[in-house]
Scaffold this motif. Structure first.
Motif, PDB file in Angstrom:
ATOM      1  N   TRP A  65       8.348  13.228 -13.549  1.00  0.00           N
ATOM      2  CA  TRP A  65       7.251  13.860 -12.803  1.00  0.00           C
ATOM      3  C   TRP A  65       6.123  12.876 -12.529  1.00  0.00           C
ATOM      4  CZ3 TRP A  65       7.405  17.806  -9.870  1.00  0.00           C
ATOM      5  CH2 TRP A  65       8.298  18.846 -10.105  1.00  0.00           C
ATOM      6  N   ILE A  66       5.878  11.969 -13.462  1.00  0.00           N
ATOM      7  CA  ILE A  66       4.841  10.953 -13.238  1.00  0.00           C
ATOM      8  C   ILE A  66       5.231  10.060 -12.066  1.00  0.00           C
ATOM      9  CG2 ILE A  66       3.731   8.907 -14.225  1.00  0.00           C
ATOM     10  CD1 ILE A  66       3.868  10.314 -16.944  1.00  0.00           C
ATOM     11  N   VAL A  67       6.487   9.650 -12.014  1.00  0.00           N
ATOM     12  CA  VAL A  67       6.943   8.787 -10.917  1.00  0.00           C
ATOM     13  C   VAL A  67       6.900   9.533  -9.588  1.00  0.00           C
ATOM     14  CG1 VAL A  67       8.938   7.553  -9.982  1.00  0.00           C
ATOM     15  CG2 VAL A  67       8.329   7.286 -12.370  1.00  0.00           C
ATOM     16  N   LEU A  68       7.371  10.765  -9.572  1.00  0.00           N
ATOM     17  CA  LEU A  68       7.378  11.529  -8.313  1.00  0.00           C
ATOM     18  C   LEU A  68       5.969  11.796  -7.800  1.00  0.00           C
ATOM     19  CD1 LEU A  68      10.243  14.084  -9.013  1.00  0.00           C
ATOM     20  CD2 LEU A  68      10.279  12.136  -7.470  1.00  0.00           C
ATOM     21  N   SER A  69       5.063  12.164  -8.695  1.00  0.00           N
ATOM     22  CA  SER A  69       3.695  12.416  -8.235  1.00  0.00           C
ATOM     23  C   SER A  69       3.007  11.115  -7.823  1.00  0.00           C
ATOM     24  CB  SER A  69       2.890  13.130  -9.318  1.00  0.00           C
ATOM     25  OG  SER A  69       2.818  12.335 -10.486  1.00  0.00           O
ATOM     26  N   GLY A  70       3.297  10.024  -8.523  1.00  0.00           N
ATOM     27  CA  GLY A  70       2.739   8.727  -8.125  1.00  0.00           C
ATOM     28  C   GLY A  70       3.207   8.300  -6.752  1.00  0.00           C
ATOM     29  N   MET A  71       4.482   8.513  -6.471  1.00  0.00           N
ATOM     30  CA  MET A  71       4.995   8.171  -5.147  1.00  0.00           C
ATOM     31  C   MET A  71       4.373   9.052  -4.077  1.00  0.00           C
ATOM     32  SD  MET A  71       8.964   7.457  -5.854  1.00  0.00           S
ATOM     33  CE  MET A  71       9.488   5.766  -5.811  1.00  0.00           C
ATOM     34  N   GLY A  72       4.122  10.307  -4.404  1.00  0.00           N
ATOM     35  CA  GLY A  72       3.466  11.202  -3.454  1.00  0.00           C
ATOM     36  C   GLY A  72       2.045  10.756  -3.153  1.00  0.00           C
ATOM     37  N   PHE A  73       1.308  10.363  -4.197  1.00  0.00           N
ATOM     38  CA  PHE A  73      -0.059   9.892  -3.984  1.00  0.00           C
ATOM     39  C   PHE A  73      -0.085   8.586  -3.196  1.00  0.00           C
ATOM     40  CE2 PHE A  73      -1.188  12.392  -7.935  1.00  0.00           C
ATOM     41  CZ  PHE A  73      -1.870  13.365  -7.230  1.00  0.00           C
ATOM     42  N   ILE A  74       0.870   7.705  -3.478  1.00  0.00           N
ATOM     43  CA  ILE A  74       0.925   6.433  -2.754  1.00  0.00           C
ATOM     44  C   ILE A  74       1.220   6.673  -1.274  1.00  0.00           C
ATOM     45  CG2 ILE A  74       2.257   4.305  -2.486  1.00  0.00           C
ATOM     46  CD1 ILE A  74       2.565   4.322  -5.555  1.00  0.00           C
ATOM     47  N   SER A  75       2.155   7.574  -0.991  1.00  0.00           N
ATOM     48  CA  SER A  75       2.484   7.826   0.414  1.00  0.00           C
ATOM     49  C   SER A  75       1.358   8.572   1.128  1.00  0.00           C
ATOM     50  CB  SER A  75       3.787   8.590   0.532  1.00  0.00           C
ATOM     51  OG  SER A  75       3.665   9.855  -0.073  1.00  0.00           O
ATOM     52  N   SER A  76       0.567   9.341   0.391  1.00  0.00           N
ATOM     53  CA  SER A  76      -0.539  10.042   1.040  1.00  0.00           C
ATOM     54  C   SER A  76      -1.686   9.090   1.410  1.00  0.00           C
ATOM     55  CB  SER A  76      -1.063  11.158   0.134  1.00  0.00           C
ATOM     56  OG  SER A  76      -1.696  10.613  -1.001  1.00  0.00           O
ATOM     57  N   GLU A  77      -1.714   7.901   0.821  1.00  0.00           N
ATOM     58  CA  GLU A  77      -2.731   6.922   1.191  1.00  0.00           C
ATOM     59  C   GLU A  77      -2.634   6.517   2.653  1.00  0.00           C
ATOM     60  OE1 GLU A  77      -2.212   3.619  -1.399  1.00  0.00           O
ATOM     61  OE2 GLU A  77      -3.357   4.516  -3.025  1.00  0.00           O
ATOM     62  N   ARG A  78      -1.446   6.535   3.189  1.00  0.00           N
ATOM     63  CA  ARG A  78      -1.260   6.133   4.587  1.00  0.00           C
ATOM     64  C   ARG A  78      -1.899   7.118   5.550  1.00  0.00           C
ATOM     65  NH1 ARG A  78       2.016   1.913   5.563  1.00  0.00           N
ATOM     66  NH2 ARG A  78       3.376   1.272   3.863  1.00  0.00           N
ATOM     67  N   PHE A  79      -2.020   8.390   5.157  1.00  0.00           N
ATOM     68  CA  PHE A  79      -2.551   9.416   6.050  1.00  0.00           C
ATOM     69  C   PHE A  79      -4.018   9.700   5.813  1.00  0.00           C
ATOM     70  CE2 PHE A  79       2.002  10.352   5.456  1.00  0.00           C
ATOM     71  CZ  PHE A  79       2.410  10.157   6.761  1.00  0.00           C
ATOM     72  N   ALA A  80      -4.608   9.065   4.824  1.00  0.00           N
ATOM     73  CA  ALA A  80      -6.034   9.280   4.536  1.00  0.00           C
ATOM     74  C   ALA A  80      -6.884   8.543   5.564  1.00  0.00           C
ATOM     75  CB  ALA A  80      -6.357   8.797   3.140  1.00  0.00           C
ATOM     76  N   LYS A  81      -8.067   9.069   5.822  1.00  0.00           N
ATOM     77  CA  LYS A  81      -8.981   8.403   6.747  1.00  0.00           C
ATOM     78  C   LYS A  81      -9.495   7.129   6.118  1.00  0.00           C
ATOM     79  CE  LYS A  81     -10.522  12.419   9.251  1.00  0.00           C
ATOM     80  NZ  LYS A  81     -11.677  13.196   9.703  1.00  0.00           N
ATOM     81  N   LYS A  82      -9.610   6.108   6.938  1.00  0.00           N
ATOM     82  CA  LYS A  82     -10.095   4.807   6.435  1.00  0.00           C
ATOM     83  C   LYS A  82     -11.554   4.641   6.699  1.00  0.00           C
ATOM     84  CE  LYS A  82      -5.670   2.639   6.875  1.00  0.00           C
ATOM     85  NZ  LYS A  82      -4.876   1.618   7.436  1.00  0.00           N
TER      86      LYS A  82
END
Length: 72
Positions: free
Chosen positions: A55-72
């Motif tokens: 679960w730590i790995v899956l949630s970490g990957m989700g947070f990492i991929s959500s960085e691409r869609f965050a406003k800069k």
């Protein structure tokens, strides 16, 4: 030279090392270690520990991929 090539995938869009990526990769390496330990020795990793690491790995990957869609 070696450290630079290893640390490049750990950097976020701003160029600093992301703690989310470090935790995710470290946990992924721990999962690989647990699987190898389980396969080649009599030591058994508890299922709830393995599930928690997953679960730590899956949630970490989700947070990492959500960085691409965050406003800069």
């Amino acid at each position: 030279m070696i450290f630079k090539s290893f640390s490049e995938p750990l950097k976020d869009s701003k160029g600093s090392i992301s703690s989310k990526r470090v935790v995710t990769i470290t946990t992924l390496l721990l999962i690989v270690f647990c699987v190898v330990l389980d396969l080649f020795t009599k030591f058994k990793v508890s299922e709830y520990i393995f599930d928690g690491l997953m679960w730590i790995v899956l949630s970490g990957m989700g947070f990492i991929s959500s960085e691409r869609f965050a406003k800069k």
